[in-house]
Design a protein around this motif. Sequence first.
Motif, PDB file in Angstrom:
ATOM      1  N   LEU A  49      37.518  32.562  47.735  1.00  0.00           N
ATOM      2  CA  LEU A  49      38.112  33.873  47.950  1.00  0.00           C
ATOM      3  C   LEU A  49      39.421  33.892  47.175  1.00  0.00           C
ATOM      4  O   LEU A  49      40.314  33.079  47.435  1.00  0.00           O
ATOM      5  CB  LEU A  49      38.359  34.103  49.439  1.00  0.00           C
ATOM      6  CG  LEU A  49      38.994  35.405  49.868  1.00  0.00           C
ATOM      7  CD1 LEU A  49      38.102  36.586  49.511  1.00  0.00           C
ATOM      8  CD2 LEU A  49      39.254  35.391  51.359  1.00  0.00           C
ATOM      9  N   SER A  50      39.539  34.784  46.215  1.00  0.00           N
ATOM     10  CA  SER A  50      40.741  34.873  45.384  1.00  0.00           C
ATOM     11  C   SER A  50      41.797  35.707  46.088  1.00  0.00           C
ATOM     12  O   SER A  50      41.512  36.800  46.578  1.00  0.00           O
ATOM     13  CB  SER A  50      40.406  35.500  44.034  1.00  0.00           C
ATOM     14  OG  SER A  50      39.447  34.715  43.357  1.00  0.00           O
ATOM     15  N   ILE A  51      43.018  35.190  46.130  1.00  0.00           N
ATOM     16  CA  ILE A  51      44.147  35.872  46.762  1.00  0.00           C
ATOM     17  C   ILE A  51      45.108  36.305  45.653  1.00  0.00           C
ATOM     18  O   ILE A  51      45.614  35.468  44.903  1.00  0.00           O
ATOM     19  CB  ILE A  51      44.877  34.959  47.763  1.00  0.00           C
ATOM     20  CG1 ILE A  51      43.896  34.330  48.757  1.00  0.00           C
ATOM     21  CG2 ILE A  51      46.000  35.713  48.469  1.00  0.00           C
ATOM     22  CD1 ILE A  51      43.142  35.311  49.626  1.00  0.00           C
ATOM     23  N   TYR A  52      45.349  37.613  45.582  1.00  0.00           N
ATOM     24  CA  TYR A  52      46.195  38.175  44.529  1.00  0.00           C
ATOM     25  C   TYR A  52      47.480  38.747  45.107  1.00  0.00           C
ATOM     26  O   TYR A  52      47.502  39.263  46.223  1.00  0.00           O
ATOM     27  CB  TYR A  52      45.456  39.295  43.793  1.00  0.00           C
ATOM     28  CG  TYR A  52      44.285  38.819  42.985  1.00  0.00           C
ATOM     29  CD1 TYR A  52      44.452  38.391  41.673  1.00  0.00           C
ATOM     30  CD2 TYR A  52      43.010  38.779  43.527  1.00  0.00           C
ATOM     31  CE1 TYR A  52      43.378  37.946  40.921  1.00  0.00           C
ATOM     32  CE2 TYR A  52      41.927  38.330  42.788  1.00  0.00           C
ATOM     33  CZ  TYR A  52      42.122  37.915  41.486  1.00  0.00           C
ATOM     34  OH  TYR A  52      41.053  37.471  40.754  1.00  0.00           O
ATOM     35  N   ASN A  53      48.549  38.687  44.320  1.00  0.00           N
ATOM     36  CA  ASN A  53      49.790  39.356  44.657  1.00  0.00           C
ATOM     37  C   ASN A  53      49.552  40.847  44.420  1.00  0.00           C
ATOM     38  O   ASN A  53      49.251  41.249  43.294  1.00  0.00           O
ATOM     39  CB  ASN A  53      50.919  38.841  43.755  1.00  0.00           C
ATOM     40  CG  ASN A  53      52.238  39.511  44.039  1.00  0.00           C
ATOM     41  OD1 ASN A  53      52.304  40.686  44.388  1.00  0.00           O
ATOM     42  ND2 ASN A  53      53.312  38.769  43.876  1.00  0.00           N
ATOM     43  N   PRO A  54      49.675  41.691  45.446  1.00  0.00           N
ATOM     44  CA  PRO A  54      49.381  43.112  45.257  1.00  0.00           C
ATOM     45  C   PRO A  54      50.380  43.821  44.343  1.00  0.00           C
ATOM     46  O   PRO A  54      50.051  44.838  43.739  1.00  0.00           O
ATOM     47  CB  PRO A  54      49.417  43.687  46.667  1.00  0.00           C
ATOM     48  CG  PRO A  54      50.228  42.724  47.457  1.00  0.00           C
ATOM     49  CD  PRO A  54      50.028  41.378  46.818  1.00  0.00           C
ATOM     50  N   ALA A  55      51.576  43.287  44.212  1.00  0.00           N
ATOM     51  CA  ALA A  55      52.580  43.926  43.363  1.00  0.00           C
ATOM     52  C   ALA A  55      52.338  43.645  41.890  1.00  0.00           C
ATOM     53  O   ALA A  55      52.583  44.496  41.038  1.00  0.00           O
ATOM     54  CB  ALA A  55      53.981  43.465  43.768  1.00  0.00           C
ATOM     55  N   THR A  56      51.842  42.439  41.579  1.00  0.00           N
ATOM     56  CA  THR A  56      51.693  42.051  40.171  1.00  0.00           C
ATOM     57  C   THR A  56      50.241  41.819  39.767  1.00  0.00           C
ATOM     58  O   THR A  56      49.957  41.666  38.585  1.00  0.00           O
ATOM     59  CB  THR A  56      52.465  40.754  39.900  1.00  0.00           C
ATOM     60  OG1 THR A  56      51.860  39.694  40.668  1.00  0.00           O
ATOM     61  CG2 THR A  56      53.939  40.894  40.250  1.00  0.00           C
ATOM     62  N   ASN A  57      49.355  41.772  40.744  1.00  0.00           N
ATOM     63  CA  ASN A  57      47.948  41.467  40.521  1.00  0.00           C
ATOM     64  C   ASN A  57      47.729  40.048  39.989  1.00  0.00           C
ATOM     65  O   ASN A  57      46.666  39.718  39.483  1.00  0.00           O
ATOM     66  CB  ASN A  57      47.271  42.498  39.611  1.00  0.00           C
ATOM     67  CG  ASN A  57      45.785  42.596  39.880  1.00  0.00           C
ATOM     68  OD1 ASN A  57      45.350  42.458  41.025  1.00  0.00           O
ATOM     69  ND2 ASN A  57      45.003  42.819  38.846  1.00  0.00           N
ATOM     70  N   ALA A  58      48.754  39.214  40.102  1.00  0.00           N
ATOM     71  CA  ALA A  58      48.638  37.817  39.668  1.00  0.00           C
ATOM     72  C   ALA A  58      47.871  37.024  40.727  1.00  0.00           C
ATOM     73  O   ALA A  58      48.073  37.201  41.928  1.00  0.00           O
ATOM     74  CB  ALA A  58      50.023  37.211  39.473  1.00  0.00           C
TER      75      ALA A  58
END
Length: 64
Positions: free
Chosen positions: A4-13
């Motif tokens: 499960l990939s977890i992304y920073n919602p502000a940067t999509n990183a």
Amino acid sequence: MIPLSIYNPATNALLTEVPADDASAVALKAAAARAAQPDWQAQPLATRKDCLARFRTAVATEVE
């Protein structure tokens, strides 16, 4: 297990990848929770409230 990939919602990183549970893993965890519930219920209300308050504090310290 599929990650499960977890992304920073502000940067999509991409922050991290963690194993995602499948249906059988969820069922095992739910069964463990059901089995533990009577012991939890037997604890005094003040003890349960303290446990939840400590959990809340721990989570709140991780908020950006």
